[in-house]
Design an enzyme around this catalytic site. Structure first.
Site, mmCIF file in Angstrom:
data_model
loop_
_atom_site.group_PDB
_atom_site.id
_atom_site.type_symbol
_atom_site.label_atom_id
_atom_site.label_comp_id
_atom_site.label_asym_id
_atom_site.label_seq_id
_atom_site.Cartn_x
_atom_site.Cartn_y
_atom_site.Cartn_z
ATOM 1 N N GLU A 137 -0.163 -11.809 9.191
ATOM 2 C CA GLU A 137 0.123 -11.431 8.608
ATOM 3 C C GLU A 137 0.741 -12.961 8.133
ATOM 4 O O GLU A 137 0.945 -14.165 8.903
ATOM 5 C CB GLU A 137 1.828 -10.870 8.634
ATOM 6 C CG GLU A 137 2.383 -11.050 7.459
ATOM 7 C CD GLU A 137 1.691 -10.724 5.997
ATOM 8 O OE1 GLU A 137 2.949 -11.502 5.201
ATOM 9 O OE2 GLU A 137 1.340 -10.236 5.634
ATOM 10 N N ASP B 26 -6.068 -4.406 -2.406
ATOM 11 C CA ASP B 26 -5.792 -5.336 -3.140
ATOM 12 C C ASP B 26 -7.109 -6.173 -2.712
ATOM 13 O O ASP B 26 -7.249 -7.093 -4.521
ATOM 14 C CB ASP B 26 -4.592 -5.845 -3.645
ATOM 15 C CG ASP B 26 -3.845 -4.512 -4.118
ATOM 16 O OD1 ASP B 26 -4.127 -3.834 -4.330
ATOM 17 O OD2 ASP B 26 -2.193 -4.672 -4.841
ATOM 18 N N TYR C 100 12.988 6.410 -11.405
ATOM 19 C CA TYR C 100 12.770 7.204 -10.893
ATOM 20 C C TYR C 100 13.640 7.295 -9.737
ATOM 21 O O TYR C 100 15.009 5.784 -9.713
ATOM 22 C CB TYR C 100 11.820 7.436 -10.438
ATOM 23 C CG TYR C 100 11.070 5.986 -9.692
ATOM 24 C CD1 TYR C 100 11.312 6.012 -8.296
ATOM 25 C CD2 TYR C 100 10.248 5.906 -9.610
ATOM 26 C CE1 TYR C 100 10.100 5.008 -8.034
ATOM 27 C CE2 TYR C 100 9.015 4.955 -10.285
ATOM 28 C CZ TYR C 100 9.389 4.203 -8.686
ATOM 29 O OH TYR C 100 9.377 3.342 -7.862
ATOM 30 N N ARG D 59 8.921 0.105 -1.200
ATOM 31 C CA ARG D 59 8.595 -0.514 -0.440
ATOM 32 C C ARG D 59 8.989 -0.945 0.790
ATOM 33 O O ARG D 59 7.523 -0.202 1.214
ATOM 34 C CB ARG D 59 8.193 -2.036 -1.469
ATOM 35 C CG ARG D 59 7.025 -1.729 -2.568
ATOM 36 C CD ARG D 59 6.635 -2.711 -3.629
ATOM 37 N NE ARG D 59 5.452 -2.748 -4.209
ATOM 38 C CZ ARG D 59 4.807 -2.206 -4.319
ATOM 39 N NH1 ARG D 59 3.829 -2.386 -3.410
ATOM 40 N NH2 ARG D 59 3.582 -2.128 -5.583
#
Length: 399
Positions: free
Chosen positions: A37, A297, A220, A111
Site C-alpha cells: 500500500e 476500481d 442514512y 468506509r
C-alpha cells in the site's frame, strides 16, 4: 539498496477495500499473500458505504458479517423521494423477505470501519501488510510476477493490481483514461445527538435518496446509529462551461437552491472544505497481462448510482479465490475469472451510468419518471434480482 524477498503466492498492489478483500479471500484458501500500500497507513477517506446482499452474502461466507453488523446499521428500507417537493416516489423494504430472498441483509457502514475489519481479518489470516510502498511496475514471465517498488522487489506466482481509479498498472492493458462525469460529490457526517429535531426517528432507520434535476442527496445512519451520513451530488455548471475551477461550495448552494426544505437542511451537514469529482471508465475486455490481473476500481471503476463499487470489488475477490481453488491450471483459472467478471462488471458499469441519467432528469422527463416510480409494485424484486442475487450458482463453473 533494493532487495528481493522470499516469494509468495500472490502480491497485491493496493490496500483499499478491493485489495484487502482479495488478500483475505486468497489467504483463507491457504495462499500466502503480501499487500503493498502506497500510503503510510491502511486507511480509507470518505464516509458511508452501502453494502448490498451480493456483497454481504460473501462477507457472511467469509465469517466477517457479524463484525460488519456490529459496526454498521441494517436499515429498514431504501426510500426514493423527489428532491424538489419531497414527495415519496417508491421504496424497497429491506425486511425478512428481502434477507431470505438474497441470503444476507443490506448494511450501511463507514468506509474506515469496513477497512479496519478487513485489515484485522487479513492479519488473522497471516497476510503480510506492507504500508508506505509505492508499486512502480510489474514484470511477468511464465512462472512468476515480480512487483517492483522503491523498497525492493516482491515476487509472487501472480500479481493483483488493486490500485484504484488511477491505476498505473492498468496501462499494461489499456491506454484509456478516467472519464469525468461533470458531477461532484460533497460528503459529511454529524453525530445524531447534535441534530436535535432536524430529522425524524424514521430517518435513523432508512436510506433515503432525493432525486433532483442534475442533483441528488442521500442520507442514512452509520456506526450503530450514532452518526448521520449525508452525500450531495450535482452537475457543475462551471464544468459545463469548460472552466478549470469547478464544483465549489457556491455551486453546491446554487444548484440545490430550489430543493425542498429537507434537502436544504441536509446540506448543512456537509464538509465544505473538500469535494470529490466523479469519474468512471468504460469497460475493457481484458484484465490479464501474463501473471498480472486487475481487480476492483483498477478493473472497473463505476459511478456510484448503484452503490456497487465496493460490492463488485468483493465479488471480484470471491470469484478469483474460487477459481484459483478449483482450477488446477493457473492460466485457465485466471481466464475464467476474467471471463466471468468482465461480463458482470461491464453490465454494472453501464447500468450505473443509465441509472444516474434517470435520477437527474428535469421537466416532462421528471414527471414521467416520478409516475413510473410511484406505479412500481413495492413488493417486486424484478429490477434487483440480477444485481443482488447470486452472480452464478455456487460450486458450478461459469459458462
Amino acid at each position: 539498496m533494493t532487495s528481493v524477498r522470499e516469494p509468495v503466492d500472490v502480491v497485491v498492489a493496493g490496500g483499499g477495500i478491493g485489495g484487502l478483500s482479495t488478500a483475505y479471500a486468497l489467504a483463507r484458501s491457504g495462499r500466502s499473500v503480501s499487500v503493498l500500500e502506497r500510503s503510510p497507513e491502511f486507511t480509507e477517506v470518505g464516509a458511508g458505504l452501502q453494502m448490498a446482499p451480493n456483497a454481504t452474502r460473501i462477507l457472511k461466507e467469509w465469517g466477517l458479517l457479524d463484525e460488519v453488523l456490529q459496526a454498521g446499521v441494517v436499515p429498514r428500507r431504501l426510500m426514493f423521494k423527489d428532491a424538489l417537493d419531497g414527495s415519496e416516489l417508491t421504496r424497497l423494504e429491506l425486511d425478512d423477505a428481502f434477507v431470505q430472498r438474497y441470503g444476507a441483509p443490506y448494511v450501511v457502514i463507514h468506509r474506515s470501519d469496513l477497512l479496519t475489519i478487513l485489515v484485522r481479518a487479513c492479519e488473522r489470516a497471516g497476510v503480510e501488510l506492507v504500508p508506505d510502498t509505492d508499486v512502480k511496475d510489474v514484470v511477468t514471465d511464465t512462472d512468476a510476477a515480480i512487483v517492483q517498488s522503491a523498497r525492493g522487489e516482491y515476487r509472487g506466482r501472480i500479481a493483483v493490481a488493486a490500485d484504484g481509479l488511477h491505476s498505473a498498472l492498468r496501462t499494461r492493458l489499456s491506454d484509456d483514461e478516467p472519464i469525468c462525469s461533470g458531477y461532484v460529490a460533497y460528503r459529511g457526517t454529524v453525530p445524531v445527538a447534535d441534530l436535535g429535531g432536524e430529522i425524524g426517528e424514521e430517518a435513523l432507520h432508512e436510506v433515503v435518496v432525493y432525486l433532483g434535476p442534475g442533483c441528488h442527496l442521500v442520507q442514512y445512519p452509520l456506526r450503530r446509529g450514532e452518526i448521520f451520513n449525508t452525500v450531495a451530488v450535482f452537475k457543475s455548471p462551471a464544468y459545463e462551461r469548460g472552466e478549470q475551477d469547478w464544483g465549489g461550495p457556491d455551486e453546491l448552494d446554487t444548484v440545490f437552491a430550489g430543493a425542498c426544505p429537507q434537502v436544504r437542511t441536509g446540506l448543512g451537514s456537509l464538509w465544505r472544505d473538500r469535494h470529490w469529482p466523479m469519474y468512471d471508465r468504460l469497460p475493457i475486455p481484458s484484465w490479464i497481462d501474463g501473471r498480472l490481473i486487475l481487480t476492483g476500481d483498477a478493473a472497473h471503476p463505476m459511478l456510484q448510482y448503484l452503490a456497487q463499487g465496493a460490492c463488485q470489488a468483493i465479488e471480484d475477490a470471491h470469484c478469483l479465490a474460487d477459481e484459483l481453488r478449483r482450477e488446477a491450471d493457473l492460466t485457465d483459472a485466471l481466464k475464467r475469472y476474467e471471463a466471468e467478471r468482465t461480463a458482470r462488471t461491464a453490465r454494472v458499469q453501464t447500468t450505473a451510468r443509465f441509472w444516474g441519467d434517470i435520477w437527474h432528469v428535469d421537466g416532462v422527463a421528471r414527471i414521467m419518471r416520478n409516475e413510473l416510480f410511484r406505479e412500481r409494485d413495492q413488493h417486486s424484486y424484478k429490477y434487483m434480482d440480477w444485481l443482488y442475487g447470486e452472480a452464478r450458482p455456487r460450486g458450478r463453473p461459469a459458462t
